[in-house]
Scaffold this motif. Sequence first.
Motif, PDB file in Angstrom:
ATOM      1  N   GLU A  63       0.856  -1.191   0.000  1.00 36.70           N
ATOM      2  CA  GLU A  63       0.000   0.000   0.000  1.00 36.70           C
ATOM      3  C   GLU A  63       0.892   1.240   0.000  1.00 36.70           C
ATOM      4  OE1 GLU A  63      -3.298   0.349   0.021  1.00 36.70           O
ATOM      5  OE2 GLU A  63      -3.974  -1.725   0.265  1.00 36.70           O
ATOM      6  N   LEU A  64       0.797   2.039  -1.085  1.00 37.21           N
ATOM      7  CA  LEU A  64       1.597   3.259  -1.209  1.00 37.21           C
ATOM      8  C   LEU A  64       0.720   4.474  -1.546  1.00 37.21           C
ATOM      9  CD1 LEU A  64       4.630   1.830  -3.247  1.00 37.21           C
ATOM     10  CD2 LEU A  64       4.696   2.618  -0.877  1.00 37.21           C
ATOM     11  N   SER A  65      -0.552   4.409  -1.219  1.00 35.60           N
ATOM     12  CA  SER A  65      -1.470   5.483  -1.587  1.00 35.60           C
ATOM     13  C   SER A  65      -1.210   6.759  -0.787  1.00 35.60           C
ATOM     14  CB  SER A  65      -2.924   5.028  -1.390  1.00 35.60           C
ATOM     15  OG  SER A  65      -3.168   4.689  -0.039  1.00 35.60           O
ATOM     16  N   ASP A  66      -1.625   7.889  -1.389  1.00 33.53           N
ATOM     17  CA  ASP A  66      -1.541   9.218  -0.764  1.00 33.53           C
ATOM     18  C   ASP A  66      -0.103   9.618  -0.414  1.00 33.53           C
ATOM     19  OD1 ASP A  66      -4.333   9.437  -0.937  1.00 33.53           O
ATOM     20  OD2 ASP A  66      -4.597   8.395   0.965  1.00 33.53           O
ATOM     21  N   ASN A  67       0.803   9.391  -1.349  1.00 32.27           N
ATOM     22  CA  ASN A  67       2.178   9.876  -1.220  1.00 32.27           C
ATOM     23  C   ASN A  67       2.472  10.811  -2.400  1.00 32.27           C
ATOM     24  OD1 ASN A  67       3.605   8.495   1.178  1.00 32.27           O
ATOM     25  ND2 ASN A  67       2.563   6.766   0.195  1.00 32.27           N
ATOM     26  N   ARG A  68       3.731  11.040  -2.702  1.00 33.23           N
ATOM     27  CA  ARG A  68       4.093  11.938  -3.812  1.00 33.23           C
ATOM     28  C   ARG A  68       5.062  11.255  -4.773  1.00 33.23           C
ATOM     29  NH1 ARG A  68       6.218  17.079  -0.773  1.00 33.23           N
ATOM     30  NH2 ARG A  68       6.831  15.498   0.754  1.00 33.23           N
TER      31      ARG A  68
ATOM     32  N   ASN B 296      -1.055   9.513  -6.007  1.00 28.67           N
ATOM     33  CA  ASN B 296       0.349   9.870  -6.178  1.00 28.67           C
ATOM     34  C   ASN B 296       0.520  10.804  -7.392  1.00 28.67           C
ATOM     35  OD1 ASN B 296       2.416   8.435  -4.251  1.00 28.67           O
ATOM     36  ND2 ASN B 296       0.787   6.942  -4.604  1.00 28.67           N
ATOM     37  N   LYS B 297       1.724  10.894  -7.918  1.00 29.27           N
ATOM     38  CA  LYS B 297       2.028  11.868  -8.978  1.00 29.27           C
ATOM     39  C   LYS B 297       2.429  11.208 -10.295  1.00 29.27           C
ATOM     40  CE  LYS B 297       1.583  15.251  -5.978  1.00 29.27           C
ATOM     41  NZ  LYS B 297       0.466  16.228  -6.079  1.00 29.27           N
ATOM     42  N   ILE B 298       1.871  10.053 -10.571  1.00 25.74           N
ATOM     43  CA  ILE B 298       2.220   9.326 -11.797  1.00 25.74           C
ATOM     44  C   ILE B 298       1.450   9.928 -12.976  1.00 25.74           C
ATOM     45  CG2 ILE B 298       2.170   7.081 -12.940  1.00 25.74           C
ATOM     46  CD1 ILE B 298       2.406   5.852 -10.119  1.00 25.74           C
TER      47      ILE B 298
ATOM     48  N   ASN C 132      -4.377   9.811  -9.965  1.00 25.39           N
ATOM     49  CA  ASN C 132      -3.095  10.035 -10.642  1.00 25.39           C
ATOM     50  C   ASN C 132      -3.415  10.618 -12.026  1.00 25.39           C
ATOM     51  OD1 ASN C 132      -0.473   8.743  -9.258  1.00 25.39           O
ATOM     52  ND2 ASN C 132      -2.244   7.469  -8.755  1.00 25.39           N
ATOM     53  N   GLU C 133      -2.555  11.483 -12.522  1.00 28.79           N
ATOM     54  CA  GLU C 133      -2.816  12.119 -13.819  1.00 28.79           C
ATOM     55  C   GLU C 133      -2.870  11.111 -14.963  1.00 28.79           C
ATOM     56  OE1 GLU C 133      -0.522  15.582 -14.772  1.00 28.79           O
ATOM     57  OE2 GLU C 133      -0.328  16.139 -12.654  1.00 28.79           O
ATOM     58  N   VAL C 134      -2.223   9.961 -14.788  1.00 33.23           N
ATOM     59  CA  VAL C 134      -2.199   8.963 -15.847  1.00 33.23           C
ATOM     60  C   VAL C 134      -3.597   8.449 -16.196  1.00 33.23           C
ATOM     61  CG1 VAL C 134      -1.879   7.018 -14.276  1.00 33.23           C
ATOM     62  CG2 VAL C 134      -1.022   6.858 -16.610  1.00 33.23           C
ATOM     63  N   THR C 135      -4.532   8.550 -15.273  1.00 30.01           N
ATOM     64  CA  THR C 135      -5.886   8.011 -15.490  1.00 30.01           C
ATOM     65  C   THR C 135      -6.691   8.805 -16.518  1.00 30.01           C
ATOM     66  OG1 THR C 135      -6.780   9.283 -13.619  1.00 30.01           O
ATOM     67  CG2 THR C 135      -5.977   7.074 -13.155  1.00 30.01           C
ATOM     68  N   VAL C 136      -6.238  10.015 -16.873  1.00 24.82           N
ATOM     69  CA  VAL C 136      -6.988  10.829 -17.845  1.00 24.82           C
ATOM     70  C   VAL C 136      -6.520  10.584 -19.276  1.00 24.82           C
ATOM     71  CG1 VAL C 136      -7.405  12.591 -16.103  1.00 24.82           C
ATOM     72  CG2 VAL C 136      -5.425  12.830 -17.621  1.00 24.82           C
TER      73      VAL C 136
END
Length: 255
Positions: A66-71, A93-95, A118-122
């Motif tokens: 679990e690595l959610s809500d990091n940068r 995150n910032k992916i 994450n921006e990748v989802t758009v």
Amino acid sequence: MEKRIELEKRGRKPDQIYELNLDNCRSTTIEGLTDDFTNLKSLSLINVGLTSLKGFPKLPNLQKLELSDNRISNGLNLLHTSPKLTNLNLSGNKIKDLETLEPLKEFEHLKSLDLFNNEVTVIDNYREKLFKLLPSLKYLDGFDVKEQEADDSEQEVDSVNGNEEEESDEYGDGEGGEEEEDEDIEDDEEVGLDAVYKENLEEESEGDDYEGEGSEEEDDEFIEEEESFQGDLDTEEDATPRGKKRKHEGEEEVN
């Protein structure tokens, strides 16, 4: 993070720990987590403030991360030291692009990946491209390739659950304990039923006695009424001859 790890160890050796929760401890990189955690299967680092996965240790049995809500914005190749990874949560995150996710192709057993917020989802056809990039992937952001939502039980790591079962059996909470508990419940129910039957019998017995007393009172009243009625009859019989006698005497006087 190092202090939190020591706290979570609770006096145990690193190789005796199967799950480790380091949520909300503040650190920008991995610190204090070493290769000694050889049996660790589940690691949670939610909202820690990580900007990099630098220092991520070799965890050969890790399956859930679990690595959610990091940068985190890159460096996923540093996770290759955990080849058995099946569940990875990188939401919040910032992916930004698919290239950043390329290192995940090395995980042959990866079944579930979360990339919410994450921006990748758009990116256009984001889901289609991810499922093509990661052939082993079954669930992306909680849904399969046919947009069917995943059950929580299907996303859990089976081996971690199995470990919990082993620990519960060790402390006497396994199947044997449940069977003994069921037997105790059945015995209690039998004793309870016997007590209920006995109580009902006693109540019926008391009811019979009460009815008996009532019938005796009714018999006494009936006898009293019968004697009173008989007395009235005797009075009438006594009265009749006297009347007749007086009548005869009067007739004789007239005559």
